[in-house]
Enzyme design. Structure first.
Site: not given
Length: 311
Positions: A101, A229, A289
């Site tokens: 990730d 983010y 994922h």
């Protein structure tokens, strides 16, 4: 699990947690979100049994690592600099990097900035990606896309705040285990996308959930919402955007990330090799994922086979 040792390294005034096991060439595992060191439990034991030294840190502000004074100012470069200091403290000159990730982005960033310290890079779930505002065209992304929502200061905090930490972690794991991009309607928040009665993925136990929840209860989500983010548009800060060491990318065919902005074409067409020329790519047909937790034995074998070719 009981063989994994836990220690702390002082880095820039912060006590950063590392889990480690084994002796031999160092393999540094870099977690994503909503993960922490624990997400690498299967891989750490496997690489140690194969003759490597497995090390999995919690990034600053994550898990058992100390929270920085101003989490909202954390950058990707902070994480890269932390890793350099960590390796120096541990007496490790060269390392194999394994990132999942956003940990994949940190691994590639480190390899660009410190190429002499990296023997190879393995990434799961995320390929090498360019950075900067032009690489994240907001006009082509639905307003309800989870990354856009979580980039808004205060919005995710309010959304998450409706639930206890364990429920937030469960919801994110459930949502990210799917094959569709998480996109909310105008009258929804991201947490509303998950049916409260939805079961955990069959490879993710209540004990796993409790371990993650206890660590996020300690750290909170403050740093996690900043990096990745809110810091996503940060650039690498180097002129030569090419990772020259051997690299391996493993992705699940059912990973929702493949549906983001032409990512699947970028990987399968070979466009990614413009930036990572020495890249091997493997797809797991049923993979989500979270391939390293979903199919640990397959991932372990792929990683160990790749690393052993380079020794």
């Amino acid at each position: 699990m009981e063989k994994i040792q836990h220690n702390y390294v002082d880095v820039k005034g912060l006590k950063l947690h590392i889990a480690e096991i084994g002796t031999g060439p160092a393999v540094l595992f870099l977690h994503g979100f909503p993960e922490i060191w624990y997400s690498w439990r299967h891989q750490m034991i496997a690489v140690a049994d194969a003759g490597f030294r497995g090390i999995a840190p919690d990034f600053r502000g994550y898990g058992l690592s100390e929270l920085p004074a101003e989490p909202e100012k954390t950058t990707f470069r902070d994480l890269v600099d932390d890793l350099l200091d960590m390796l120096d403290s541990l007496g490790i000159h060269q390392v194999f990097l394994v990132g999942k990730d956003f940990g994949a982005r940190v691994a590639y960033h480190f390899a660009l900035v410190h190429p002499d310290r990296v023997s190879a890079v393995v990434t799961l779930g995320v390929p090498f990606l360019l950075t900067g505002p032009e690489t994240f065209p907001r006009d082509l992304i639905p307003n309800g896309f989870y990354m856009l929502r979580w980039q808004e200061p205060g919005r995710a905090e309010k959304d998450f705040g409706r639930f206890d930490t364990k429920t937030v972690v469960k919801n994110i794991y459930t949502m990210f285990s799917g094959s569709e991009l998480p996109i909310a309607k105008d009258d929804e928040e991201i947490m509303d996308l998950v049916d409260p009665s939805a079961p955990l993925p069959d490879w993710f136990t209540e004990e796993d959930l409790a371990n993650y929840a206890s660590l996020y209860e300690k750290s909170s989500f403050r740093t996690a919402l900043q990096v990745p983010y809110r810091a996503w548009l940060e650039e690498y800060g180097v002129k030569d955007i090419k990772v020259k060491v051997p690299c391996l990318l493993v992705m699940g065919e059912k990973d929702y990330a493949l549906k983001f902005g032409g990512l699947e074409h970028y990987v399968k067409s070979g466009m990614v090799k413009e930036y990572v020329p020495n890249l091997e790519t493997t797809f797991l047909p049923e993979g989500s994922h979270f391939v390293q937790e979903q199919f640990p034995e397959q991932i372990n074998q792929l990683i160990i086979t790749f690393l052993k070719k380079l020794i």
